[in-house]
Structures are given as C-alpha cells and as structure tokens.
Design a protein around this motif. Structure first.
Motif, PDB file in Angstrom:
ATOM      1  N   PRO A  49       0.847  -1.201   0.000  1.00 32.77           N
ATOM      2  CA  PRO A  49       0.000   0.000   0.000  1.00 32.77           C
ATOM      3  C   PRO A  49       0.881   1.249   0.000  1.00 32.77           C
ATOM      4  O   PRO A  49       2.016   1.224   0.473  1.00 32.77           O
ATOM      5  N   LEU A  50       0.353   2.332  -0.556  1.00 33.87           N
ATOM      6  CA  LEU A  50       1.126   3.573  -0.647  1.00 33.87           C
ATOM      7  C   LEU A  50       0.975   4.421   0.609  1.00 33.87           C
ATOM      8  O   LEU A  50      -0.136   4.692   1.061  1.00 33.87           O
ATOM      9  N   SER A  51       2.103   4.840   1.139  1.00 33.06           N
ATOM     10  CA  SER A  51       2.133   5.836   2.206  1.00 33.06           C
ATOM     11  C   SER A  51       2.166   7.189   1.529  1.00 33.06           C
ATOM     12  O   SER A  51       2.489   7.303   0.344  1.00 33.06           O
ATOM     13  N   GLU A  52       1.842   8.251   2.273  1.00 35.19           N
ATOM     14  CA  GLU A  52       1.818   9.576   1.654  1.00 35.19           C
ATOM     15  C   GLU A  52       2.063  10.667   2.675  1.00 35.19           C
ATOM     16  O   GLU A  52       1.855  10.470   3.874  1.00 35.19           O
ATOM     17  N   ALA A  53       2.521  11.798   2.165  1.00 41.98           N
ATOM     18  CA  ALA A  53       2.686  12.998   2.990  1.00 41.98           C
ATOM     19  C   ALA A  53       2.256  14.201   2.164  1.00 41.98           C
ATOM     20  O   ALA A  53       2.525  14.275   0.967  1.00 41.98           O
ATOM     21  N   HIS A  54       1.566  15.111   2.815  1.00 42.85           N
ATOM     22  CA  HIS A  54       1.156  16.378   2.216  1.00 42.85           C
ATOM     23  C   HIS A  54       1.554  17.460   3.223  1.00 42.85           C
ATOM     24  O   HIS A  54       0.991  17.521   4.319  1.00 42.85           O
ATOM     25  N   LEU A  55       2.543  18.275   2.850  1.00 47.67           N
ATOM     26  CA  LEU A  55       3.082  19.279   3.776  1.00 47.67           C
ATOM     27  C   LEU A  55       3.020  20.669   3.170  1.00 47.67           C
ATOM     28  O   LEU A  55       3.197  20.843   1.963  1.00 47.67           O
ATOM     29  N   ARG A  56       2.803  21.661   4.024  1.00 44.20           N
ATOM     30  CA  ARG A  56       2.842  23.083   3.647  1.00 44.20           C
ATOM     31  C   ARG A  56       3.974  23.744   4.433  1.00 44.20           C
ATOM     32  O   ARG A  56       4.096  23.537   5.648  1.00 44.20           O
ATOM     33  N   PHE A  57       4.781  24.512   3.751  1.00 42.85           N
ATOM     34  CA  PHE A  57       5.885  25.240   4.381  1.00 42.85           C
ATOM     35  C   PHE A  57       5.486  26.698   4.505  1.00 42.85           C
ATOM     36  O   PHE A  57       4.994  27.292   3.551  1.00 42.85           O
ATOM     37  N   GLU A  58       5.727  27.262   5.689  1.00 41.91           N
ATOM     38  CA  GLU A  58       5.384  28.663   5.942  1.00 41.91           C
ATOM     39  C   GLU A  58       6.594  29.355   6.549  1.00 41.91           C
ATOM     40  O   GLU A  58       7.112  28.931   7.585  1.00 41.91           O
ATOM     41  N   ASP A  59       7.055  30.410   5.916  1.00 37.64           N
ATOM     42  CA  ASP A  59       8.133  31.256   6.430  1.00 37.64           C
ATOM     43  C   ASP A  59       9.409  30.487   6.769  1.00 37.64           C
ATOM     44  O   ASP A  59      10.078  30.763   7.768  1.00 37.64           O
ATOM     45  N   VAL A  60       9.769  29.524   5.918  1.00 33.81           N
ATOM     46  CA  VAL A  60      11.021  28.788   6.096  1.00 33.81           C
ATOM     47  C   VAL A  60      12.168  29.721   5.687  1.00 33.81           C
ATOM     48  O   VAL A  60      12.143  30.313   4.616  1.00 33.81           O
ATOM     49  N   ASP A  61      13.160  29.864   6.546  1.00 35.83           N
ATOM     50  CA  ASP A  61      14.250  30.819   6.362  1.00 35.83           C
ATOM     51  C   ASP A  61      15.283  30.292   5.369  1.00 35.83           C
ATOM     52  O   ASP A  61      15.864  29.229   5.565  1.00 35.83           O
ATOM     53  N   VAL A  62      15.528  31.057   4.293  1.00 38.77           N
ATOM     54  CA  VAL A  62      16.487  30.676   3.260  1.00 38.77           C
ATOM     55  C   VAL A  62      17.886  30.498   3.859  1.00 38.77           C
ATOM     56  O   VAL A  62      18.613  29.571   3.498  1.00 38.77           O
ATOM     57  N   ARG A  63      18.257  31.351   4.788  1.00 30.60           N
ATOM     58  CA  ARG A  63      19.575  31.242   5.431  1.00 30.60           C
ATOM     59  C   ARG A  63      19.692  29.920   6.195  1.00 30.60           C
ATOM     60  O   ARG A  63      20.727  29.258   6.145  1.00 30.60           O
ATOM     61  N   ASP A  64      18.631  29.497   6.892  1.00 30.24           N
ATOM     62  CA  ASP A  64      18.649  28.227   7.627  1.00 30.24           C
ATOM     63  C   ASP A  64      18.729  27.034   6.677  1.00 30.24           C
ATOM     64  O   ASP A  64      19.400  26.043   6.975  1.00 30.24           O
ATOM     65  N   VAL A  65      18.043  27.115   5.530  1.00 33.82           N
ATOM     66  CA  VAL A  65      18.104  26.037   4.545  1.00 33.82           C
ATOM     67  C   VAL A  65      19.527  25.923   3.994  1.00 33.82           C
ATOM     68  O   VAL A  65      20.082  24.820   3.890  1.00 33.82           O
TER      69      VAL A  65
END
Length: 187
Positions: A49-65
C-alpha cells in the motif's frame, strides 16, 4: 531552529495517520503523513500500500536552509512558502515520488548585510532524491537559475547559473562559502 514542536496524531478508518505542526528551519511545516504497510509476507501481498505525505511550508528561512545543506552561513535573506506532496510504497520513503513547489520573498524588514532572495523553485521527488525542474531566483541584483539534484543521503549535485552586473555580490557569496578571491570581474 530545526527542533520540532507540536505533533498531533490522528487515527482514521483508513489505518490512521499523523497530523504535523512543526517548527523547522526558522519557519513552520504543517500537514499530514500516513504510513501504510501490509501484514504477512511479500508473496501474500501483490503490492505494498502507498504511504503519503502532504506538507505546507510557511516562512522557512532561506539562510537556515543554506546552513542545513551547505553547512555554512551565507549572507542570504528570504522566507519560503510552498508545498510538498509525496507517495511511497510502505515504509520505503527513499522510493518516494512527488512534487515540491516553493516561492521565496524577502522579509518585510530586510536583514543588514544580507542579499534578499526572491523567486520560485519547483522540484520532483524520486528514488534518486530531489531534482530541480524549474527555478527562477533573484539574489540581490543578480538573476540565478538552479538545476541539479540533492540525493537522499544529502549529496549535492547542483549547478547555479548566475547573471549579474554586480560581481561584488557573487564574491560575497563565494567568500562566505569558503573560497578566497582577490576580485571578480566580468567582460
């Protein structure tokens, strides 16, 4: 901070899942994940069976990435918003397929000495990792295109194509990454 805060669990008729509300990379990640696997042997199960994830990113800091993947602080400033949708068989998350879409905009109050980042990035998720399919970024006064891949192990195979009339911006980024340069010029 990359530490996770509140995680909410939800059980449903379909075997359950987890509602997520995390603080990560200076911002927030919200959504849900459902992990599904079949009991018994593989011979008894014609497909997992397929597992799944649906995520929304809000205000993720470019410097931290940048710090997370490049392991160096870069003079970048911007916040990312977007989504990730992925599916994978059973527990094999490294066999996932899906899409990532991000939009980046500078903070409303700019950070001193940082180059503002604005633009969009689209990628596909595959068993090989994350592959950039489209990007258009403005970093300071420079236009940049990003292509390549980030493997599931974190290996980077990326190409930055930068067009700039202000080579001092590029010099600042390269020096922050660890290259020692006397002066960049362009013809």
């Amino acid at each position: 901070s990359s530490a996770a805060s509140d995680v909410y669990k939800r059980q449903g008729a379909d075997g359950g899942g987890v509602d997520l509300d995390l603080h990560a990379l200076g911002g927030r990640v919200r959504g849900y994940a459902r992990v599904r696997f079949a009991g018994g042997s593989r011979e008894e199960n014609h497909h997992e069976p397929l597992s799944e994830a649906h995520l929304r990113f809000e205000d993720v800091d470019v410097r931290d990435v940048a710090m997370r993947f490049l392991h160096r602080p870069l003079p970048l400033e911007g916040l990312a918003q977007g989504s990730l949708t992925a599916r994978w068989p059973g527990l094999a998350v490294t066999r996932a397929s899906g899409v990532l879409a991000l939009k980046v905009a500078p903070r409303s109050v700019p950070m001193a000495e940082a180059l503002p980042v604005r633009g969009a990035l689209d990628a596909t998720v595959s068993p090989r990792g994350l592959s950039m399919t489209a990007s258009s970024l403005i970093i300071g006064r420079s236009k940049a295109m990003l292509s390549g891949r980030v493997s599931w192990r974190g290996d980077l195979d990326l190409v930055f194509d930068v067009r700039s009339d202000d080579m001092s911006e590029q010099q600042r980024l390269l020096e922050a990454y660890g290259y020692r340069l006397r002066a960049l010029t362009h013809d």
